[in-house]
Write an enzyme that holds these catalytic residues in place. Structure first.
Site, mmCIF file in Angstrom:
data_model
loop_
_atom_site.group_PDB
_atom_site.id
_atom_site.type_symbol
_atom_site.label_atom_id
_atom_site.label_comp_id
_atom_site.label_asym_id
_atom_site.label_seq_id
_atom_site.Cartn_x
_atom_site.Cartn_y
_atom_site.Cartn_z
ATOM 1 N N HIS A 35 0.829 -1.217 0.000
ATOM 2 C CA HIS A 35 0.000 0.000 0.000
ATOM 3 C C HIS A 35 0.860 1.264 0.000
ATOM 4 O O HIS A 35 0.454 2.294 0.526
ATOM 5 C CB HIS A 35 -0.990 -0.003 1.176
ATOM 6 C CG HIS A 35 -2.105 -1.007 0.993
ATOM 7 N ND1 HIS A 35 -3.241 -0.715 0.274
ATOM 8 C CD2 HIS A 35 -2.222 -2.294 1.396
ATOM 9 C CE1 HIS A 35 -4.028 -1.796 0.270
ATOM 10 N NE2 HIS A 35 -3.421 -2.764 0.926
ATOM 11 N N ASP A 37 2.578 1.989 -3.043
ATOM 12 C CA ASP A 37 2.769 2.410 -4.457
ATOM 13 C C ASP A 37 1.911 3.614 -4.824
ATOM 14 O O ASP A 37 2.405 4.562 -5.434
ATOM 15 C CB ASP A 37 2.601 1.239 -5.454
ATOM 16 C CG ASP A 37 1.245 0.559 -5.462
ATOM 17 O OD1 ASP A 37 0.411 0.857 -4.577
ATOM 18 O OD2 ASP A 37 1.014 -0.279 -6.364
ATOM 19 N N SER A 127 -4.859 -10.374 -11.989
ATOM 20 C CA SER A 127 -5.469 -9.378 -12.879
ATOM 21 C C SER A 127 -4.392 -8.627 -13.668
ATOM 22 O O SER A 127 -4.506 -8.467 -14.886
ATOM 23 C CB SER A 127 -6.346 -8.413 -12.095
ATOM 24 O OG SER A 127 -5.658 -7.890 -10.996
ATOM 25 N N ASP A 171 2.019 -3.791 -9.549
ATOM 26 C CA ASP A 171 1.749 -5.123 -10.104
ATOM 27 C C ASP A 171 2.143 -5.213 -11.578
ATOM 28 O O ASP A 171 2.774 -6.169 -12.018
ATOM 29 C CB ASP A 171 0.261 -5.469 -9.950
ATOM 30 C CG ASP A 171 -0.188 -5.400 -8.498
ATOM 31 O OD1 ASP A 171 0.680 -5.348 -7.609
ATOM 32 O OD2 ASP A 171 -1.408 -5.394 -8.264
HETATM 33 C C1 GLA Z 1 -2.859 -4.362 -4.986
HETATM 34 C C2 GLA Z 1 -2.677 -3.213 -5.965
HETATM 35 C C3 GLA Z 1 -1.251 -2.669 -5.914
HETATM 36 C C4 GLA Z 1 -0.829 -2.352 -4.497
HETATM 37 C C5 GLA Z 1 -1.159 -3.511 -3.557
HETATM 38 C C6 GLA Z 1 -0.920 -3.173 -2.111
HETATM 39 O O1 GLA Z 1 -2.081 -5.454 -5.371
HETATM 40 O O2 GLA Z 1 -2.974 -3.637 -7.260
HETATM 41 O O3 GLA Z 1 -1.145 -1.533 -6.738
HETATM 42 O O4 GLA Z 1 -1.401 -1.158 -4.047
HETATM 43 O O5 GLA Z 1 -2.504 -3.936 -3.687
HETATM 44 O O6 GLA Z 1 0.441 -2.955 -1.898
#
Ligand code: GLA
Length: 385
Positions: A35, A37, A127, A171
């Site tokens: 959390h 990014d 995803s 991601d």
């Molecule tokens: C999901 C989101 C990412 C990131 C994580 C938490 O995977 O797609 O962008 O924010 O949660 O780190």
């Protein structure tokens, strides 16, 4: 070509009766930096040997035909009629097509079959594997000459605007930039990145999937973003140079604690400390100090549990159980949270007792079996020859 790729290729041939281009698009792990990014902070992800395989071929018209091998479901539409579907999975594919069209790239319809072994909705970003994989595929099929960062941003935009999850870039970045035996320290503000070697023969990365999936993940995720923004907006009044939590120190945050909503305060505190943990964890990696690295993983989990409040009973159980196994360095929930999986770092000889202990503890507490996967850090999205 491995068995999975053969199977997806076989399904494509059967459905569409022509030769596809084959693409392997991995799920990711994130060692630490959760959390952070979307707060312009730091993350430490890598691509894995768990992947979504896409078999894809362009069409001369605007028709789009998709087949999801793992669900045995078909979906068809055309480029002029891209819209969200009750099946959900077509949205990741349609989202990418929509953002490419919107950006003005000359693409046409396509035939696509895909399937894989990334746990779906489990925190390894299945995803982003579909989105990054398809963005990569379109770039390849139409020779668009887009670089990896542009593809990552397009894939992120598909998730933000079409699917409706306001995710950060981690991601997609890990999906497209991953390299074997290396993790990526990404600065999510400047998008500068550095690879850190992760190639210990005697170390294993283990994913424990709680198999719990919670629908509230999207709404709570978007709410966390708003809470972080609320914190930034208040602090900006005092320090106009602040653009995101990346620019805030614990001292400054604490100085304004009484003016902040207590929940917003906790959220911001977590993010600031998590950013510091990523920086320190990178130093640990350079010094090959996995004991210290592992401690930071536990601290990250506690922050996600108590301050950011995105963990769950099941994830806490998995981490607590992992901590009792000899040879485990660290463990924490991974990804957005509210279900999904944990990541644990351990010595290879600990894997067996980890499996037994964590499965038994989890079974006893929940009546369910977790799914435990040992993963390798591998190359990002690529064409399968
Ligand atoms: C999901 C989101 C990412 C990131 C994580 C938490 O995977 O797609 O962008 O924010 O949660 O780190």
């Amino acid at each position: 070509m491995n068995e999975l790729a053969q199977k997806v290729r076989g399904s494509f041939l059967e459905k569409f009766n022509r030769e596809p281009v084959m693409i392997s698009s991995p799920g990711r792990i994130n060692l630490i930096g959760e959390h952070t990014d979307y707060n312009e902070g730091f993350v430490l992800p890598g691509a894995t040997d768990r992947a979504i395989i896409l078999a894809v071929a362009p069409r001369k018209d605007d028709i789009c035909r998709f087949y999801a091998c793992d669900f045995n479901q078909d979906f068809s539409t055309s480029l002029g009629h891209l819209q969200k579907s009750d099946l959900h999975w077509p949205d990741y594919v349609q989202g990418v097509l929509a953002v490419f069209l919107q950006a003005g790239y000359q693409i046409r319809g396509l035939d696509l079959a895909f399937g894989g072994n990334v746990p779906i909705g489990g925190g390894m970003s299945s995803s982003a594997a579909i989105e990054g994989g398809l963005a990569f595929a379109l770039n390849h099929l139409y020779d668009l000459k887009l670089d990896g960062l542009t593809l990552a941003k397009l894939a992120q935009q598909a998730e933000n605007d079409f699917v409706g999850v306001k995710c950060g870039i981690m991601d997609m970045f890990a999906n497209l930039f991953g390299q074997a035996k290396r993790v990526i320290k990404l600065d999510c503000r400047s998008l500068e990145f550095e690879y850190y070697p992760f190639e210990w023969e005697e170390i294993r990365v283990v994913i424990s999937d709680s198999l719990v999936r919670r629908a509230l993940a999207t709404s709570e995720y978007n709410l966390r973003r708003q809470q972080c923004e609320a914190g930034v907006n208040l602090l900006k009044k005092y320090y106009p140079e602040i653009k995101s939590l990346r620019d805030v120190t614990v001292t400054r945050l604490v100085a304004h604690q009484t003016e902040l909503d207590p929940v917003v305060f906790k959220r911001c505190l977590y993010v600031i400390k998590e950013n510091q943990r990523v920086e320190q964890a990178c130093q640990d990696l350079l010094q090959r100090d996995l004991i210290s690295f592992g401690q930071r993983m536990y601290e990250s989990h506690l922050g996600l549990r108590n301050e950011y409040e995105v963990s769950s009973r099941e994830l806490d159980l998995l981490v607590e159980s992992a901590a009792r196994v000899e040879g485990v360095y660290g463990s924490r929930m991974m990804g957005a949270g509210f279900g999904g999986c944990t990541i644990s770092l351990m010595r290879s000889e600990a894997v067996k007792s980890f499996n037994e202990r964590v499965s038994a503890d989890y079974r006893e507490a929940t009546g369910q079996e977790p799914a435990i996967h040992v993963v390798r850090i591998e190359a990002g999205t690529h064409v399968i020859k």
